[in-house]
Design an enzyme around this catalytic site. Structure first.
Site, PDB file in Angstrom:
ATOM      1  N   SER A 145       2.030  -5.376   3.342  1.00  8.88           N
ATOM      2  CA  SER A 145       3.474  -5.221   3.521  1.00  8.88           C
ATOM      3  C   SER A 145       4.263  -6.306   2.789  1.00  8.88           C
ATOM      4  O   SER A 145       5.456  -6.479   3.020  1.00  8.88           O
ATOM      5  CB  SER A 145       3.822  -5.228   5.019  1.00  8.88           C
ATOM      6  OG  SER A 145       3.206  -6.307   5.673  1.00  8.88           O
ATOM      7  N   THR A 184      -6.439   0.731  12.095  1.00  5.28           N
ATOM      8  CA  THR A 184      -6.649   0.909  10.647  1.00  5.28           C
ATOM      9  C   THR A 184      -6.740  -0.408   9.894  1.00  5.28           C
ATOM     10  O   THR A 184      -7.290  -0.447   8.796  1.00  5.28           O
ATOM     11  CB  THR A 184      -5.520   1.752  10.015  1.00  5.28           C
ATOM     12  OG1 THR A 184      -4.281   1.055  10.162  1.00  5.28           O
ATOM     13  CG2 THR A 184      -5.421   3.123  10.663  1.00  5.28           C
ATOM     14  N   CYS A 226       2.703   5.709   8.897  1.00  2.21           N
ATOM     15  CA  CYS A 226       1.729   5.902   7.821  1.00  2.21           C
ATOM     16  C   CYS A 226       0.851   7.108   8.134  1.00  2.21           C
ATOM     17  O   CYS A 226       0.349   7.237   9.262  1.00  2.21           O
ATOM     18  CB  CYS A 226       0.861   4.652   7.688  1.00  2.21           C
ATOM     19  SG  CYS A 226      -0.505   4.850   6.532  1.00  2.21           S
ATOM     20  N   ASN A 265      -2.761  -6.986   9.042  1.00  3.69           N
ATOM     21  CA  ASN A 265      -3.672  -6.913   7.889  1.00  3.69           C
ATOM     22  C   ASN A 265      -3.684  -8.227   7.109  1.00  3.69           C
ATOM     23  O   ASN A 265      -4.722  -8.618   6.566  1.00  3.69           O
ATOM     24  CB  ASN A 265      -3.345  -5.701   7.001  1.00  3.69           C
ATOM     25  CG  ASN A 265      -2.131  -5.891   6.137  1.00  3.69           C
ATOM     26  OD1 ASN A 265      -2.185  -6.522   5.089  1.00  3.69           O
ATOM     27  ND2 ASN A 265      -0.989  -5.354   6.580  1.00  3.69           N
ATOM     28  N   GLU A 283       0.540  -1.002  16.284  1.00  4.55           N
ATOM     29  CA  GLU A 283      -0.249   0.177  15.919  1.00  4.55           C
ATOM     30  C   GLU A 283      -1.164   0.602  17.073  1.00  4.55           C
ATOM     31  O   GLU A 283      -1.269   1.790  17.403  1.00  4.55           O
ATOM     32  CB  GLU A 283      -1.106  -0.097  14.673  1.00  4.55           C
ATOM     33  CG  GLU A 283      -1.944   1.112  14.284  1.00  4.55           C
ATOM     34  CD  GLU A 283      -3.036   0.818  13.272  1.00  4.55           C
ATOM     35  OE1 GLU A 283      -4.096   1.473  13.340  1.00  4.55           O
ATOM     36  OE2 GLU A 283      -2.834  -0.064  12.402  1.00  4.55           O
ATOM     37  N   CYS A 309       0.858  -1.186   0.000  1.00  3.37           N
ATOM     38  CA  CYS A 309       0.000   0.000   0.000  1.00  3.37           C
ATOM     39  C   CYS A 309       0.894   1.236   0.000  1.00  3.37           C
ATOM     40  O   CYS A 309       2.126   1.138   0.107  1.00  3.37           O
ATOM     41  CB  CYS A 309      -0.894  -0.002   1.233  1.00  3.37           C
ATOM     42  SG  CYS A 309       0.037   0.043   2.784  1.00  3.37           S
ATOM     43  N   CYS A 346      -8.245   1.786   6.868  1.00  2.00           N
ATOM     44  CA  CYS A 346      -7.365   2.136   5.751  1.00  2.00           C
ATOM     45  C   CYS A 346      -7.978   1.670   4.426  1.00  2.00           C
ATOM     46  O   CYS A 346      -8.476   0.545   4.317  1.00  2.00           O
ATOM     47  CB  CYS A 346      -6.020   1.464   6.015  1.00  2.00           C
ATOM     48  SG  CYS A 346      -5.002   1.216   4.590  1.00  2.00           S
TER      49      CYS A 346
END
Length: 311
Positions: free
Chosen positions: A269, A166, A100, A227, A130, A16, A196
């Site tokens: 990632s 996110t 980010c 994610n 995070e 991303c 996100c």
């Protein structure tokens, strides 16, 4: 399978904009300053990416106290608590923030809500870095909510504002926010873009692959990637089998048995080269028809910090 198997390839997939930016920051610092460049925590949660940057001269540490005074300290894409930045600067480190921008936005919301008298309900999982970073913005005014059950058990006299990790999905967040609202009455619901865009797009692509007949979803990513783990969960919730693979190891034959249509995707990632390598392995196992399933086009780019931006 000798032939005739199909692979549905998710689009979007892999890097991303936030990951692209974070990796480019480390690469440019290495170009401009030479090795070593110290990075607090893995810059992004992918072992392949980390190993490549280590070969170029990046040194990954878990705490800023491990970095020699005066050296560069890159903060990872996942964000950190303000105390981490303060500690790094107090030690004379040259801090370059690769957080980010979408995570920074959620941090700003946490500060704004807490400073205006709200209890901040942070919907997310407790352990991801995070969430630890976001919680650190206003720890005395923030509570992490992981489930509808926890939401219903929350008691407070303060007005409540909800923010989210996110890398969750809208499907994860909605029942928790509904439970908070049922229990507490009116509250500030999270902004739709707290989730996100890349997370949502990748999850939507997984759902579409299952809808189009994929009975096994392979998600390329590292165990530490929140994610990527969510992509596995989304596929399983849709009724497909799903598993995380590293994109470098061979695929065990038993894994593929009984599946004529396999969906292939990668966490935000994960580099694209691992997707291509996995598609080639699948082709070698008889899954020789490749069809891309596109649910969105991504053209997001984030500005680099001034420390590395070229004139």
């Amino acid at each position: 399978m000798n032939g005739g198997g199909r692979v549905l390839l998710a689009a979007p997939r892999s890097f991303c904009a936030g990951v692209d930016r974070a990796i480019e920051i480390v690469e440019r610092l290495l170009e401009q300053h030479g090795a070593p460049v110290y990075v607090r925590h893995q810059i992004v949660h992918n072992e392949h990416v980390v190993r490549r940057l280590e070969r170029l001269g990046a040194v990954f540490v878990e705490h800023e106290s491990e970095i020699p005074e005066g050296e560069i300290c890159v903060l990872s894409a996942h964000g950190v608590a303000p105390s981490v930045k303060a500690n790094a600067e107090a030690r004379g480190l040259r801090v370059v923030d690769a957080t980010c921008p979408l995570v920074n936005k959620v941090h700003a919301e946490a500060r704004t809500y807490a400073d205006s008298g709200h209890l901040v309900a942070l919907v997310g999982h407790k352990n991801p870095v995070e969430v630890i970073g976001t919680l650190g913005e206003r720890p005395d005014s923030t509570v992490v909510i992981e489930s509808p059950e926890q939401a219903r058990a929350l008691q407070t006299d303060k007005p409540v504002a909800v923010i989210t990790q996110t890398t969750l999905s809208l499907d994860d967040v909605a029942p928790i926010v509904d439970a908070l609202e049922d229990s507490l009455g009116s509250l500030r619901r999270p902004h739709a873009d707290d989730i996100c865009y890349a997370t949502q797009n990748r999850q939507d692509a997984v759902k579409e692959m299952v809808t189009q007949g994929a009975t096994l979803i392979l998600v390329i990513g590292s165990e530490t990637s929140s994610n990527a783990q969510r992509l596995v969960e989304v596929a399983q919730a849709m009724g497909a089998e799903a598993t995380l693979v590293d994109g470098e190891s061979r695929l065990e034959g038993e894994l593929l048995n009984g599946h004529e249509v396999i969906g292939l995707t990668a966490g935000a990632s994960t580099p694209e080269e691992l997707v291509r390598a996995t598609a080639e392995r699948l082709a070698g196992s008889g899954y020789d028809t490749l069809e891309e399933i596109t649910v969105a086009r991504e053209d997001v780019h984030f500005r680099l910090p001034r420390e590395v931006a070229r004139a």
